[in-house]
Design a protein around this motif. Structure first.
Motif, PDB file in Angstrom:
ATOM      1  N   VAL A  59      20.812 139.842 -40.927  1.00 58.39           N
ATOM      2  CA  VAL A  59      21.094 138.413 -40.923  1.00 58.39           C
ATOM      3  C   VAL A  59      20.348 137.826 -42.116  1.00 58.39           C
ATOM      4  N   ILE A  60      21.080 137.071 -42.948  1.00 56.82           N
ATOM      5  CA  ILE A  60      20.506 136.531 -44.178  1.00 56.82           C
ATOM      6  C   ILE A  60      20.789 135.034 -44.300  1.00 56.82           C
ATOM      7  N   THR A  61      20.036 134.401 -45.180  1.00 55.89           N
ATOM      8  CA  THR A  61      20.260 132.991 -45.489  1.00 55.89           C
ATOM      9  C   THR A  61      19.807 132.721 -46.910  1.00 55.89           C
ATOM     10  N   ASN A  62      20.287 131.631 -47.460  1.00 58.38           N
ATOM     11  CA  ASN A  62      19.803 131.162 -48.748  1.00 58.38           C
ATOM     12  C   ASN A  62      18.436 130.542 -48.497  1.00 58.38           C
ATOM     13  N   PRO A  63      17.365 131.098 -49.052  1.00 61.97           N
ATOM     14  CA  PRO A  63      16.019 130.601 -48.736  1.00 61.97           C
ATOM     15  C   PRO A  63      15.773 129.172 -49.213  1.00 61.97           C
ATOM     16  N   PHE A  64      16.539 128.717 -50.197  1.00 60.03           N
ATOM     17  CA  PHE A  64      16.340 127.377 -50.740  1.00 60.03           C
ATOM     18  C   PHE A  64      16.797 126.291 -49.766  1.00 60.03           C
ATOM     19  N   VAL A  65      17.618 126.659 -48.777  1.00 59.43           N
ATOM     20  CA  VAL A  65      18.022 125.710 -47.729  1.00 59.43           C
ATOM     21  C   VAL A  65      16.802 125.295 -46.913  1.00 59.43           C
ATOM     22  N   PHE A  66      15.898 126.236 -46.681  1.00 59.58           N
ATOM     23  CA  PHE A  66      14.735 125.998 -45.835  1.00 59.58           C
ATOM     24  C   PHE A  66      13.464 125.708 -46.629  1.00 59.58           C
ATOM     25  N   ASN A  67      13.421 126.111 -47.887  1.00 61.01           N
ATOM     26  CA  ASN A  67      12.216 125.930 -48.685  1.00 61.01           C
ATOM     27  C   ASN A  67      12.600 125.547 -50.114  1.00 61.01           C
ATOM     28  N   LYS A  68      12.654 124.273 -50.378  1.00 63.79           N
ATOM     29  CA  LYS A  68      13.050 123.767 -51.701  1.00 63.79           C
ATOM     30  C   LYS A  68      12.048 124.186 -52.785  1.00 63.79           C
ATOM     31  N   GLU A  69      10.820 124.490 -52.379  1.00 64.40           N
ATOM     32  CA  GLU A  69       9.765 124.856 -53.327  1.00 64.40           C
ATOM     33  C   GLU A  69       9.742 126.354 -53.660  1.00 64.40           C
ATOM     34  N   TYR A  70      10.584 127.144 -53.000  1.00 65.92           N
ATOM     35  CA  TYR A  70      10.594 128.596 -53.217  1.00 65.92           C
ATOM     36  C   TYR A  70      10.920 128.872 -54.680  1.00 65.92           C
ATOM     37  N   ASP A  71      10.066 129.662 -55.335  1.00 66.30           N
ATOM     38  CA  ASP A  71      10.251 129.897 -56.755  1.00 66.30           C
ATOM     39  C   ASP A  71       9.596 131.220 -57.139  1.00 66.30           C
ATOM     40  N   PHE A  72      10.265 131.955 -58.010  1.00 67.70           N
ATOM     41  CA  PHE A  72       9.715 133.213 -58.514  1.00 67.70           C
ATOM     42  C   PHE A  72      10.463 133.571 -59.790  1.00 67.70           C
ATOM     43  N   GLU A  73       9.889 134.474 -60.556  1.00 72.05           N
ATOM     44  CA  GLU A  73      10.551 134.982 -61.752  1.00 72.05           C
ATOM     45  C   GLU A  73      10.881 136.447 -61.552  1.00 72.05           C
ATOM     46  N   LEU A  74      12.063 136.819 -62.010  1.00 67.27           N
ATOM     47  CA  LEU A  74      12.466 138.222 -61.930  1.00 67.27           C
ATOM     48  C   LEU A  74      11.902 138.982 -63.120  1.00 67.27           C
ATOM     49  N   ASP A  75      11.436 140.200 -62.852  1.00 69.04           N
ATOM     50  CA  ASP A  75      10.988 141.068 -63.932  1.00 69.04           C
ATOM     51  C   ASP A  75      12.172 141.413 -64.837  1.00 69.04           C
ATOM     52  N   THR A  76      11.875 141.655 -66.092  1.00 73.60           N
ATOM     53  CA  THR A  76      12.908 142.036 -67.059  1.00 73.60           C
ATOM     54  C   THR A  76      13.663 143.270 -66.592  1.00 73.60           C
ATOM     55  N   SER A  77      12.954 144.198 -65.945  1.00 68.76           N
ATOM     56  CA  SER A  77      13.609 145.431 -65.479  1.00 68.76           C
ATOM     57  C   SER A  77      14.692 145.128 -64.440  1.00 68.76           C
ATOM     58  N   VAL A  78      14.464 144.144 -63.577  1.00 68.85           N
ATOM     59  CA  VAL A  78      15.462 143.762 -62.569  1.00 68.85           C
ATOM     60  C   VAL A  78      16.650 143.078 -63.240  1.00 68.85           C
ATOM     61  N   ILE A  79      16.370 142.208 -64.195  1.00 67.46           N
ATOM     62  CA  ILE A  79      17.439 141.519 -64.929  1.00 67.46           C
ATOM     63  C   ILE A  79      18.327 142.540 -65.631  1.00 67.46           C
ATOM     64  N   GLU A  80      17.710 143.538 -66.240  1.00 68.58           N
ATOM     65  CA  GLU A  80      18.471 144.585 -66.930  1.00 68.58           C
ATOM     66  C   GLU A  80      19.226 145.466 -65.944  1.00 68.58           C
ATOM     67  N   GLU A  81      18.575 145.840 -64.840  1.00 70.11           N
ATOM     68  CA  GLU A  81      19.219 146.712 -63.849  1.00 70.11           C
ATOM     69  C   GLU A  81      20.470 146.069 -63.255  1.00 70.11           C
ATOM     70  N   LEU A  82      20.412 144.758 -63.034  1.00 69.25           N
ATOM     71  CA  LEU A  82      21.549 144.046 -62.438  1.00 69.25           C
ATOM     72  C   LEU A  82      22.486 143.452 -63.493  1.00 69.25           C
ATOM     73  N   ASP A  83      22.181 143.667 -64.765  1.00 69.29           N
ATOM     74  CA  ASP A  83      22.978 143.127 -65.881  1.00 69.29           C
ATOM     75  C   ASP A  83      23.169 141.617 -65.760  1.00 69.29           C
ATOM     76  N   ILE A  84      22.090 140.896 -65.500  1.00 74.22           N
ATOM     77  CA  ILE A  84      22.159 139.443 -65.352  1.00 74.22           C
ATOM     78  C   ILE A  84      22.133 138.802 -66.737  1.00 74.22           C
ATOM     79  N   ALA A  85      23.187 138.035 -67.035  1.00 72.41           N
ATOM     80  CA  ALA A  85      23.287 137.363 -68.329  1.00 72.41           C
ATOM     81  C   ALA A  85      22.893 135.891 -68.230  1.00 72.41           C
ATOM     82  N   SER A  86      23.053 135.316 -67.019  1.00 74.14           N
ATOM     83  CA  SER A  86      22.811 133.890 -66.855  1.00 74.14           C
ATOM     84  C   SER A  86      22.270 133.611 -65.460  1.00 74.14           C
TER      85      SER A  86
END
Length: 145
Positions: A59-86
């Protein structure tokens, strides 16, 4: 394609919506293919359902619905692994530990599910940020926010 699911029984799913977790999910490394199914009419809660194992569903949810302050940065390795461009290509979910009563349900904010919606790649990322826990009561977050 038809799959058996934990919460919806046998259902038909669009193969184009299947998400691929190259390394599985921690504890379930052999499970690579998942699909997101609605769990509640308001679409606040969903199910990350294994395509191959009907009993495996989170069971999952968008965490920002419950916590507007939730914030983190993804490591470059994760961005590359998932091919995130934007940033617009990213969806974030938290796995819930559902409790009885439901108001005691907790979210794993320390290990969010990160999805690249363009290429359907996903990964559960363990954050090294100690301010987040694996069992954060979600309804306490709403009251604070």
């Amino acid at each position: 394609m038809n799959i058996n699911s934990k919460y919806h029984g046998e259902i038909e799913v669009n193969e184009e919506k299947i998400l691929f977790f190259e390394k599985g999910i921690p504890g379930f490394q052999e499970e690579k293919k998942f699909i997101i199914l609605p769990l509640s009419d308001d679409q606040v809660f969903s199910v990350l359902q294994s395509v191959e194992s009907h009993y495996l569903a989170f069971v999952i949810t968008n965490p920002f619905v419950f916590n507007k302050e939730y914030d983190f940065e993804l490591d470059t390795s994760v961005i590359e692994e998932l091919d995130i461009a934007s940033e617009q290509d990213v969806q974030v979910y938290s796995i819930l530990t559902v409790q009885d009563p439901f108001e005691k349900t907790t979210a794993n904010l320390q290990a969010p599910i990160i999805l690249n919606v363009k290429n359907k790649k996903g990964k559960q990322v363990i954050l090294n940020n100690s301010q987040y826990t694996t069992k954060q009561p979600i309804f306490q977050l709403v009251k604070k926010g």
